[in-house]
Design an enzyme around this catalytic site. Structure first.
Site, PDB file in Angstrom:
ATOM      1  N   TYR A   1      27.312   2.464 -21.193  1.00 50.34           N
ATOM      2  CA  TYR A   1      26.867   1.222 -21.835  1.00 50.34           C
ATOM      3  C   TYR A   1      27.905   0.649 -22.783  1.00 50.34           C
ATOM      4  O   TYR A   1      27.676  -0.378 -23.393  1.00 50.34           O
ATOM      5  CB  TYR A   1      25.594   1.473 -22.654  1.00 50.34           C
ATOM      6  CG  TYR A   1      24.383   1.609 -21.796  1.00 50.34           C
ATOM      7  CD1 TYR A   1      24.230   2.734 -20.992  1.00 50.34           C
ATOM      8  CD2 TYR A   1      23.403   0.634 -21.759  1.00 50.34           C
ATOM      9  CE1 TYR A   1      23.132   2.870 -20.178  1.00 50.34           C
ATOM     10  CE2 TYR A   1      22.301   0.768 -20.948  1.00 50.34           C
ATOM     11  CZ  TYR A   1      22.167   1.889 -20.164  1.00 50.34           C
ATOM     12  OH  TYR A   1      21.090   2.021 -19.361  1.00 50.34           O
TER      13      TYR A   1
ATOM     14  N   ASP B   1      17.700   5.889 -20.945  1.00 50.72           N
ATOM     15  CA  ASP B   1      17.169   4.631 -20.430  1.00 50.72           C
ATOM     16  C   ASP B   1      16.187   4.931 -19.287  1.00 50.72           C
ATOM     17  O   ASP B   1      15.041   4.452 -19.279  1.00 50.72           O
ATOM     18  CB  ASP B   1      18.345   3.771 -19.927  1.00 50.72           C
ATOM     19  CG  ASP B   1      17.979   2.309 -19.794  1.00 50.72           C
ATOM     20  OD1 ASP B   1      16.813   1.962 -20.047  1.00 50.72           O
ATOM     21  OD2 ASP B   1      18.853   1.503 -19.436  1.00 50.72           O
TER      22      ASP B   1
END
Ligand code: NAD
Length: 411
Positions: free
Chosen positions: A157, A297
């Site tokens: 990310y 996530d």
């Protein structure tokens, strides 16, 4: 500002943050949110104010101040995330937000990721529990009661990605080939996955500290270290080292106690794919999870689905070292329901509950949870939670909030 505080300094920093909210009228900046934000923010704010009033009479009150981000900000200022918004979150040390439109083709990849990274909110905390009455795809959703800590600043990310056929990717590919003999297909995009000792330790330390503070029995380090040894595998190894170096009085690794921790917190590690099986088969065996960004996530959404709470799961992004935090609804802007007074404000309301607990305003937080439990179990819910229930009354966003405030006033 010193980073990666040791356990005692972290505890002192958390105490200091709580003390800073031990005041009567703290200012809390909020982002209403795009799409259904116009429905769920006003509903949530009523519930927050009602809980504070009930808990502390007129002695305490939140001073809400609106800050802009997303479509509303873009329409007003031509910027998706004005600096002023970040400054106010930074200055007041706290904030709460509704969902934001992700700009398509704009100069910012994701506003949410930008807020987390710019304020260095390194821990994403997702508490996952079932509310009696919510339809779930699993048989025993009540077995899920997990606090998931996801590292928020690194991993794939971090935005270090290069596009296929770009000059940058060609140059990196040539370097990797000449320096390491790595052969990567020419027509590849390349992403970098940095996992540092600093970021891993501070995340796992926060999770361990949470387990201690909340009398939890176990903590699992979830990783994919069997394949990615120097990133995910290192995350696991640094976690175990931390247990030994800073938490040995309260926690012990499975291998060091043959699975019998006595009254200490049992720390084990689970490979991410096996974890996704185990949370379906025996979720009751997990209390606190510490994991990397991408694993977190996937796992947090899988767990949210398991408790039927995908629309009401809350989240908090927290830097426990400097105290800064932004709490947020975890769903999107649901554009087709926007402005219809229909969407479920539950995720935002429970994010507020987390915020109050973080501030040490536990009495207000408890009232919010109790009121939510009552309305949901009695079937007074918005359309999404009424689906599949024969005993439910479908309420609008504002009427759901009214049901909660009436509960609160009646407690
Ligand atoms: P979404 O979460 O907005 O909607 C997915 C489904 O869930 C829809 O069917 C919607 O009707 C339902 N839903 C979502 N929230 C609900 C609520 N509170 N009450 C009742 N039903 C609800 O996801 P999407 O459609 O993929 O995304 C829409 C926009 O939101 C996109 O711009 C996306 O980038 C953005 N988004 C923002 C966040 C955030 O700000 N944290 C998170 C996810 C998506």
């Amino acid at each position: 500002m010193k980073e990666n505080l040791k356990r005692d300094d972290l505890i002192a920093a958390i105490d200091e943050t709580r003390t800073s909210f031990d005041t009567d009228n703290p200012v809390v900046p909020f982002i209403e949110g795009d799409g259904i934000g116009v429905d769920i923010w006003p509903a949530s704010q009523k519930v927050f104010d009602s809980a504070v009033k009930k808990a502390y009479s007129d002695q305490r009150k939140i001073e809400w101040t609106e800050v802009l981000a997303g479509q509303k900000a873009f329409d007003a200022t031509d910027e998706w995330l004005p600096n002023k918004t970040l400054e106010l979150f930074d200055n007041y040390g706290i904030g709460i937000k509704g969902p934001l439109t992700t700009p398509v083709g704009g100069g910012i990849r994701s506003i949410n990721v930008a807020i987390r990274q710019k304020l260095d909110l390194y821990a994403c905390l997702r508490p996952l529990r079932w509310f009696s009455g919510i339809e779930s795809p699993t048989k025993n959703p009540g077995d899920v009661d997990i606090a998931l800590f996801r590292e928020n600043t690194e991993d794939v990310y971090s935005g270090k990605e290069l596009e296929m056929n770009s000059d940058e990717v060609r140059s990196l590919n040539a370097f990797l080939n000449s320096e390491f003999g790595w052969e990567i297909r020419e027509d590849s995009g390349i992403g970098i996955k940095p996992i540092s000792k600093t970021a891993s330790e501070r995340l796992i330390r926060a999770a361990l500290n949470y387990a201690v503070e909340n009398n939890k029995k176990n903590l699992a380090i979830v990783h994919k270290g069997n394949i990615m040894k120097f990133t995910e595998g290192a995350f696991r190894a640094w976690g175990y080292e931390l247990v030994k170096s800073e938490f040995s009085d309260v926690a012990v690794a499975w291998d060091d106690c043959n699975g019998d921790p006595g009254d200490k917190i049992l720390v084990q590690d689970v490979i991410a794919d096996a974890f996704l099986q185990q949370i379906l088969i025996k979720p009751q065996e997990f209390d606190v999870i510490a994991t990397t960004n991408l694993n977190g996530d996937y796992a947090s959404d899988a767990l949210a689905a398991q408790i039927g709470g995908i629309g009401i799961s809350p989240g908090g992004n927290i830097n426990y070292e400097n105290g800064k935090s932004v709490f947020e609804a975890t769903h999107g802007t649901a554009p087709k329901h926007a402005g219809k007074d229909k969407a479920n404000p539950g995720s935002l309301i429970l994010s507020g509950e987390m915020m109050f607990r973080y501030m040490g305003w536990n009495e207000a937080a408890d009232l919010i949870v109790k009121s939510m439990e009552k309305s949901i179990s009695e079937g007074n819910v918005t359309y999404d939670l009424a689906r599949g229930r024969t005993d439910a009354t479908t309420l609008s966003s504002s009427d759901f909030a009214k049901s909660l405030t009436e509960n609160i006033e009646g407690f």
